[in-house]
Design an enzyme around this catalytic site. Structure first.
Site, PDB file in Angstrom:
ATOM      1  N   ILE A  24       0.767  -1.168   0.108  1.00 48.80           N
ATOM      2  CA  ILE A  24       0.056   0.058   0.029  1.00 48.80           C
ATOM      3  C   ILE A  24       0.803   1.102  -0.034  1.00 48.80           C
ATOM      4  O   ILE A  24       1.596   1.391   0.953  1.00 48.80           O
ATOM      5  CB  ILE A  24      -0.872  -0.172   1.254  1.00 48.80           C
ATOM      6  CG1 ILE A  24      -1.890  -1.177   1.186  1.00 48.80           C
ATOM      7  CG2 ILE A  24      -1.818   1.242   1.305  1.00 48.80           C
ATOM      8  CD1 ILE A  24      -2.746  -1.304   0.172  1.00 48.80           C
ATOM      9  N   ASP A 117      -5.886  10.206  15.218  1.00 52.97           N
ATOM     10  CA  ASP A 117      -7.307   9.527  15.802  1.00 52.97           C
ATOM     11  C   ASP A 117      -8.579  10.119  15.246  1.00 52.97           C
ATOM     12  O   ASP A 117      -8.988  11.197  15.746  1.00 52.97           O
ATOM     13  CB  ASP A 117      -7.186  10.022  17.451  1.00 52.97           C
ATOM     14  CG  ASP A 117      -8.375   9.321  18.111  1.00 52.97           C
ATOM     15  OD1 ASP A 117      -8.990   8.482  17.636  1.00 52.97           O
ATOM     16  OD2 ASP A 117      -8.557   9.810  19.348  1.00 52.97           O
ATOM     17  N   GLU A 151     -17.602   7.423  17.505  1.00 51.73           N
ATOM     18  CA  GLU A 151     -16.812   6.791  18.398  1.00 51.73           C
ATOM     19  C   GLU A 151     -16.464   7.442  19.468  1.00 51.73           C
ATOM     20  O   GLU A 151     -16.641   6.821  20.668  1.00 51.73           O
ATOM     21  CB  GLU A 151     -15.817   6.050  17.511  1.00 51.73           C
ATOM     22  CG  GLU A 151     -14.998   5.237  18.217  1.00 51.73           C
ATOM     23  CD  GLU A 151     -13.756   5.743  19.072  1.00 51.73           C
ATOM     24  OE1 GLU A 151     -13.080   5.097  19.834  1.00 51.73           O
ATOM     25  OE2 GLU A 151     -13.765   7.084  19.034  1.00 51.73           O
TER      26      GLU A 151
END
Length: 495
Positions: A24, A117, A151
């Site tokens: 990748i 994050d 989340e």
């Protein structure tokens, strides 16, 4: 009831190399991060639930996946009075009754753009999904990618998704890979501890989680990067999946915790926070380790190609389902109805004892320093801390077994002098629900028997698919006698 047998040889295999797993390009992953940064900058500095930056992030990902041939669903939910979104992307083909999901949360906190994050995990799985399309990958299993909303407010999006499924739809998801914070600037390389080999926290994941961990570990081993476990502590979106019995695993490079000096020796970096900008405004594109992002994006691809194309999350033949060498405390609990007055079974570092030249307790475990032992200390004489007065037992933490042919192996000894009787014994039992079954047993006799480590096996296939515990029991149940027992190196394999 199976007798104890000696001379065991166990072959453990690692997951097969996924030959087609692509490299990748980290530049592509970073390009997605730059887009997330631009979206946040244009929308008040964040991509949080209910804010325009989050919906713009969903739209960016969705447009790329739609153009790549995925079937996308934008699932909405409401939390704290605001509309949130999950983005689900199915790759056409594969067995939909055997679906491998790959996910991570797309939202940030309100304090910053959330590039590590969790822009990092979101970008990594996005680029892997696009590579699935570019390569025309058609695995045996169905692939489903997901980007979760809210989340940061308590796994709201992923929980909504799992709760929205029928039981049949949940059963069709046979594995979930979670990628949350894969580019921390002072990174560690942590894998969710599917087999509970670390022996901390919440225990193992559902059956198949150990295989996910082993697959990711095999990739990092192939590039010479050591890994360590991280507990299923409920802080990320694997939570609702494992709560519903779905195998899970993934990668984590660290958040607000501090890298120890031992971890610095292991991985480099500094003895400071893994991510000094965790949940802060400085979590920008400057808050990324390119090295960690590159390695972890490749690891995601390796896991997808390996597990989706015939690998599965059921452990392949010869692999470890559960093991405990007892070198760390893993939650074994003493029996609550024991009658023994001394020498009760405990996890300990045994000291040597002997009587009239007969070794009754060895001064070493079969591997490492610790074993399950009837009174680890030596005392003033061989009989000071031996098993006396009745029965003692110790019970393992819960073990989730997969389907298949399952074998328990372990090391053991039962030592005694000639004042022992056949009423004295060592047993290994399986506890399933309210039923306890003895699978291995050894009785004493009126003869001197020195301690010597021996291997034994038992077939546990009758317990496939169940949650069990292993119970070790020993007894000095006859006349007053000198009895010592020990167990070490417990292992369950699937073949």
């Amino acid at each position: 009831m199976a007798a104890l047998t000696a001379g065991l040889a166990v072959a453990i295999t690692t997951p097969a190399q996924a030959a087609a797993a692509p490299d990748i390009a980290v530049a592509n992953v970073k390009a997605h991060l730059s887009q997330f940064q631009s979206i946040a900058t244009a929308n008040g500095g964040n991509r949080a639930h209910g804010r325009p930056g989050y919906l713009a992030s969903v739209t960016y990902v969705k447009n790329l996946l739609d153009a790549a041939g995925f079937t996308t669903t934008q699932q909405s939910f409401t939390y704290n009075g605001a509309t949130g979104y999950n983005l689900i992307a199915d790759w056409p083909g594969g067995d939909t009754s055997d679906t491998l999901m790959i996910g991570g949360h797309l939202d940030s906190v309100t304090a910053g753009p959330g590039i590590n994050d969790n822009g990092s995990g979101s970008a990594g799985i996005l680029e892997v999904a696009l590579q699935v399309s570019r390569s025309g990958f058609q695995p045996d299993r169905h692939l489903r990618f997901a980007w979760w909303g809210a989340e940061e407010l308590g796994l709201r999006g992923s929980t909504h998704y799992v709760n929205s499924l029928t039981s049949a739809q949940r059963s069709s998801i046979t594995g979930y890979l979670n990628f949350d914070m894969i580019g921390s600037p002072n990174p560690g390389y942590f894998l969710y501890d599917g087999d509970n080999s670390d022996g901390t926290g919440s225990g193992p994941g559902p059956a198949g989680s150990a295989q996910i961990e082993a697959t990711l570990a095999a990739y990092f081993s192939s590039i010479g990067v050591p890994t360590r476990g991280t507990d299923f502590d409920g802080r990320s979106d694997y939570g609702p999946f494992i709560a519903n019995g779905i195998p899970a695993g993934g990668i984590f490079t660290g958040a607000e915790g501090t890298k120890t000096s031992a971890q610095v020796q292991l991985w480099g970096g500094t003895a400071s926070r893994f991510d000094p900008c965790y949940h802060a405004s400085c979590d920008t594109t400057s808050n990324i380790s390119d090295t960690a992002l590159n390695r972890n994006s490749d690891a995601i691809a390796y896991a997808v190609w390996t597990l989706a194309d015939g690998g599965g999350t059921e452990p392949p033949p010869g692999t470890t389902v559960w093991s405990d060498g007892l070198e760390t405390a893993t939650g074994w609990a003493a029996g609550t109805a024991d009658t023994a007055t001394s020498g009760r079974l405990e996890r300990g570092n045994p000291a040597a004892t002997s009587s009239s030249g007969v070794a009754t307790q060895l001064d070493a475990a079969d591997g490492g320093s610790y074993a399950l032992i009837t009174g680890a200390t030596a005392g003033a004489s061989a009989g000071a801390n031996d098993l006396d007065g009745g029965v003692t037992s110790i019970v393992s933490p819960q073990i989730t077994l997969p389907t298949g042919t399952l074998t328990l192996s372990l090391s053991w000894y039962l030592a005694h002098l000639n004042n022992a009787t056949s009423a004295d014994y060592l047993r290994v039992q399986v506890v399933s629900g309210t039923t306890t079954t003895t699978v291995l047993t050894q009785t004493a006799s009126a003869a001197n028997k020195a301690a010597a480590w021996t291997t034994a096996t038992a077939n546990l296939s009758a317990y496939a698919g169940q949650n069990i515990r292993i119970r070790v029991e020993a007894a000095d149940a006859g006349t007053a006698s000198l009895v010592e027992a020990a167990v070490d190196n417990l292992l369950i394999t699937r073949s």
